[in-house]
Design a protein around this motif. Structure first.
Motif, PDB file in Angstrom:
ATOM      1  N   MET A 193       0.825  -1.206   0.000  1.00  0.00           N
ATOM      2  CA  MET A 193       0.000   0.000   0.000  1.00  0.00           C
ATOM      3  C   MET A 193       0.860   1.258   0.000  1.00  0.00           C
ATOM      4  O   MET A 193       0.614   2.208  -0.759  1.00  0.00           O
ATOM      5  CB  MET A 193      -0.939  -0.007   1.204  1.00  0.00           C
ATOM      6  N   HIS A 194       1.884   1.262   0.820  1.00  0.00           N
ATOM      7  CA  HIS A 194       2.794   2.409   0.896  1.00  0.00           C
ATOM      8  C   HIS A 194       3.467   2.634  -0.451  1.00  0.00           C
ATOM      9  O   HIS A 194       3.537   3.769  -0.952  1.00  0.00           O
ATOM     10  CB  HIS A 194       3.833   2.132   1.989  1.00  0.00           C
ATOM     11  N   GLY A 195       3.920   1.550  -1.067  1.00  0.00           N
ATOM     12  CA  GLY A 195       4.596   1.672  -2.356  1.00  0.00           C
ATOM     13  C   GLY A 195       3.675   2.114  -3.474  1.00  0.00           C
ATOM     14  O   GLY A 195       4.067   2.902  -4.338  1.00  0.00           O
ATOM     15  N   THR A 196       2.432   1.637  -3.454  1.00  0.00           N
ATOM     16  CA  THR A 196       1.481   2.000  -4.506  1.00  0.00           C
ATOM     17  C   THR A 196       1.112   3.476  -4.426  1.00  0.00           C
ATOM     18  O   THR A 196       1.105   4.183  -5.445  1.00  0.00           O
ATOM     19  CB  THR A 196       0.215   1.135  -4.394  1.00  0.00           C
ATOM     20  N   TYR A 197       0.813   3.952  -3.239  1.00  0.00           N
ATOM     21  CA  TYR A 197       0.456   5.370  -3.099  1.00  0.00           C
ATOM     22  C   TYR A 197       1.643   6.278  -3.394  1.00  0.00           C
ATOM     23  O   TYR A 197       1.491   7.330  -4.026  1.00  0.00           O
ATOM     24  CB  TYR A 197      -0.094   5.639  -1.694  1.00  0.00           C
ATOM     25  N   ARG A 198       2.820   5.895  -2.931  1.00  0.00           N
ATOM     26  CA  ARG A 198       4.009   6.685  -3.258  1.00  0.00           C
ATOM     27  C   ARG A 198       4.238   6.716  -4.756  1.00  0.00           C
ATOM     28  O   ARG A 198       4.689   7.713  -5.323  1.00  0.00           O
ATOM     29  CB  ARG A 198       5.237   6.071  -2.566  1.00  0.00           C
ATOM     30  N   GLY A 199       3.886   5.601  -5.414  1.00  0.00           N
ATOM     31  CA  GLY A 199       4.005   5.550  -6.865  1.00  0.00           C
ATOM     32  C   GLY A 199       3.112   6.570  -7.551  1.00  0.00           C
ATOM     33  O   GLY A 199       3.488   7.153  -8.575  1.00  0.00           O
ATOM     34  N   LEU A 200       1.917   6.799  -6.996  1.00  0.00           N
ATOM     35  CA  LEU A 200       1.029   7.829  -7.547  1.00  0.00           C
ATOM     36  C   LEU A 200       1.682   9.205  -7.455  1.00  0.00           C
ATOM     37  O   LEU A 200       1.611  10.010  -8.392  1.00  0.00           O
ATOM     38  CB  LEU A 200      -0.303   7.837  -6.797  1.00  0.00           C
ATOM     39  N   LEU A 201       2.308   9.469  -6.330  1.00  0.00           N
ATOM     40  CA  LEU A 201       2.985  10.754  -6.157  1.00  0.00           C
ATOM     41  C   LEU A 201       4.115  10.899  -7.169  1.00  0.00           C
ATOM     42  O   LEU A 201       4.305  11.970  -7.770  1.00  0.00           O
ATOM     43  CB  LEU A 201       3.518  10.844  -4.728  1.00  0.00           C
ATOM     44  N   ASP A 202       4.858   9.812  -7.384  1.00  0.00           N
ATOM     45  CA  ASP A 202       5.929   9.834  -8.390  1.00  0.00           C
ATOM     46  C   ASP A 202       5.372  10.131  -9.779  1.00  0.00           C
ATOM     47  O   ASP A 202       5.983  10.885 -10.563  1.00  0.00           O
ATOM     48  CB  ASP A 202       6.654   8.490  -8.416  1.00  0.00           C
ATOM     49  N   GLU A 203       4.228   9.534 -10.104  1.00  0.00           N
ATOM     50  CA  GLU A 203       3.628   9.750 -11.418  1.00  0.00           C
ATOM     51  C   GLU A 203       3.179  11.193 -11.604  1.00  0.00           C
ATOM     52  O   GLU A 203       3.281  11.757 -12.696  1.00  0.00           O
ATOM     53  CB  GLU A 203       2.437   8.802 -11.623  1.00  0.00           C
ATOM     54  N   ILE A 204       2.655  11.813 -10.544  1.00  0.00           N
ATOM     55  CA  ILE A 204       2.260  13.221 -10.630  1.00  0.00           C
ATOM     56  C   ILE A 204       3.473  14.075 -10.978  1.00  0.00           C
ATOM     57  O   ILE A 204       3.412  14.956 -11.848  1.00  0.00           O
ATOM     58  CB  ILE A 204       1.619  13.680  -9.300  1.00  0.00           C
ATOM     59  N   GLU A 205       4.591  13.803 -10.327  1.00  0.00           N
ATOM     60  CA  GLU A 205       5.818  14.548 -10.633  1.00  0.00           C
ATOM     61  C   GLU A 205       6.291  14.245 -12.047  1.00  0.00           C
ATOM     62  O   GLU A 205       6.696  15.156 -12.784  1.00  0.00           O
ATOM     63  CB  GLU A 205       6.905  14.180  -9.622  1.00  0.00           C
ATOM     64  N   ARG A 206       6.236  12.990 -12.419  1.00  0.00           N
ATOM     65  CA  ARG A 206       6.711  12.583 -13.743  1.00  0.00           C
ATOM     66  C   ARG A 206       5.888  13.254 -14.850  1.00  0.00           C
ATOM     67  O   ARG A 206       6.409  13.539 -15.932  1.00  0.00           O
ATOM     68  CB  ARG A 206       6.654  11.056 -13.858  1.00  0.00           C
ATOM     69  N   ASN A 207       4.609  13.489 -14.575  1.00  0.00           N
ATOM     70  CA  ASN A 207       3.726  14.129 -15.557  1.00  0.00           C
ATOM     71  C   ASN A 207       3.773  15.647 -15.473  1.00  0.00           C
ATOM     72  O   ASN A 207       2.888  16.332 -16.016  1.00  0.00           O
ATOM     73  CB  ASN A 207       2.282  13.663 -15.346  1.00  0.00           C
ATOM     74  N   ASP A 208       4.783  16.181 -14.798  1.00  0.00           N
ATOM     75  CA  ASP A 208       4.932  17.630 -14.649  1.00  0.00           C
ATOM     76  C   ASP A 208       3.683  18.237 -13.995  1.00  0.00           C
ATOM     77  O   ASP A 208       3.226  19.307 -14.376  1.00  0.00           O
ATOM     78  CB  ASP A 208       5.218  18.299 -15.998  1.00  0.00           C
ATOM     79  N   TYR A 209       3.119  17.518 -13.023  1.00  0.00           N
ATOM     80  CA  TYR A 209       1.992  17.977 -12.199  1.00  0.00           C
ATOM     81  C   TYR A 209       0.696  18.153 -12.987  1.00  0.00           C
ATOM     82  O   TYR A 209      -0.228  18.825 -12.530  1.00  0.00           O
ATOM     83  CB  TYR A 209       2.358  19.284 -11.475  1.00  0.00           C
ATOM     84  N   ASP A 210       0.623  17.533 -14.150  1.00  0.00           N
ATOM     85  CA  ASP A 210      -0.608  17.600 -14.949  1.00  0.00           C
ATOM     86  C   ASP A 210      -1.602  16.560 -14.423  1.00  0.00           C
ATOM     87  O   ASP A 210      -1.488  15.372 -14.728  1.00  0.00           O
ATOM     88  CB  ASP A 210      -0.307  17.340 -16.425  1.00  0.00           C
ATOM     89  N   VAL A 211      -2.561  17.019 -13.644  1.00  0.00           N
ATOM     90  CA  VAL A 211      -3.601  16.136 -13.111  1.00  0.00           C
ATOM     91  C   VAL A 211      -4.948  16.459 -13.752  1.00  0.00           C
ATOM     92  O   VAL A 211      -5.997  16.078 -13.230  1.00  0.00           O
ATOM     93  CB  VAL A 211      -3.700  16.264 -11.569  1.00  0.00           C
TER      94      VAL A 211
END
Length: 323
Positions: free
Chosen positions: A278-296
């Motif tokens: 669970m910790h790794g999956t949610y942290r992965g979401l945060l990584d993806e937000i950064e990777r997408n240049d904060y485009d949500v």
């Protein structure tokens, strides 16, 4: 559901008379929880397989309870959007349903079951010594979502995150179990921090969806500090301001992940494994937000399937003590 029958509807808000007292009725209740969990189409139930049968069933019961509660808070708003009905009226309907749900939980804890999941939920609460207040906290938190949301400061946002996420995590930890000699009091601070981190991640991922529902969880004082009112989040003219705002939010969220990570060595082998996932999956979401240049806004942020599988698979290595 009456007596030992298991003919019931599992949709949100279906309160049906139910007073099962036999083992077969309890099995039917756990089956209902598994059905609700499966219908939710979430990836997390896959992680439940890291637990033994009793703990796995308990997680199904807790998940089904949270799913039903969340649906009561969200369903009227969805209906209002589709039909053009008054959102204020929809919110009032949701609050009324949540009030009834709260009272039905109170009755269930006293032995009067009025929903298919109640027997399994109460069995779980009793078996794993889960403070019922955590369940009531979740209802209180989701009640916030039944009307337009604005948070003045982070001090206003924190209790909401605690109620809808940390309280759930604290209940989960009771199911997962601790290392010998570790008390519940020792795990509570880090479990609370992990819940805050998870919910802050959800908030950042869902900015666009929540704003469409008139919900703005990011603190107003911080939006003002970065010059990013919600109505201008998509405006290229404030693009750099928005990215600065998101960097600030993510830094705070990562600090809560850091505090939450202290929970890992305190848990049982099974607990470490599922928390790792669970910790790794949610942290992965945060990584993806950064990777997408904060485009949500242009697409929903998701953790790639290969990464989810990698995190889930590594849970077994954690469980066996290889990581």
């Amino acid at each position: 559901m009456r007596g030992e029958t298991n003919t019931f509807e599992t949709g949100p808000g279906r309160l049906l008379a139910a007073r099962p007292r036999s083992p077969s009725a309890l099995r039917a209740s756990f089956a209902a929880c598994r059905a609700i969990t499966s219908a939710a189409n979430s990836s997390f139930p896959f992680a439940f397989r890291l637990l033994g049968p009793a703990k796995r069933d308990a997680m199904y019961a807790l998940y089904a309870y949270m799913r039903a509660t969340d649906d009561l808070a969200d369903e009227p708003a969805d209906t209002a959007q589709k039909s053009g009905a008054c959102c204020k009226m929809a919110g009032a309907v949701a609050r009324k349903k949540l009030a009834a749900w709260r009272e039905s939980l109170r009755a269930a804890l006293a032995g009067d079951f009025t929903h298919p999941i109640h027997p399994a939920l109460v069995q779980t609460v009793r078996r794993f010594n889960i403070p019922p207040q955590y369940l009531f906290d979740a209802i209180d938190g989701m009640e916030t979502d039944t009307e337009p949301v604005r948070m003045g400061t982070f001090a206003d946002l924190y209790p909401y995150c605690y109620r809808v996420a940390s309280a759930v995590g604290l209940a989960c930890v009771r199911i997962w179990g601790n290392q010998p000699g570790v008390s519940a009091c020792e795990t509570e601070p880090s479990a609370e921090a992990a819940g805050i981190a998870f919910q802050l991640t959800n908030i950042l991922r869902d900015l666009a969806e929540d704003y469409a529902r008139d919900r703005v969880y990011l603190p107003a004082d911080e939006l003002a500090r970065f010059g990013c009112p919600p109505e201008r989040w998509r405006d290229p003219a404030v693009g750099e301001n928005f990215r600065a705002l998101m960097r600030f939010q993510i830094a705070r969220t990562r600090e809560h992940y850091r505090r939450g990570a202290a929970l890992l060595p305190l848990l049982s082998a099974e607990g470490r494994a599922i928390f790792h996932v669970m910790h790794g999956t949610y942290r992965g979401l945060l990584d993806e937000i950064e990777r997408n240049d904060y485009d949500v806004f242009t697409r929903r942020v998701r953790v790639p399937k290969w990464r989810k599988l990698l995190v889930c698979g590594s849970g077994y290595f954690v469980k066996w003590g290889w990581l």
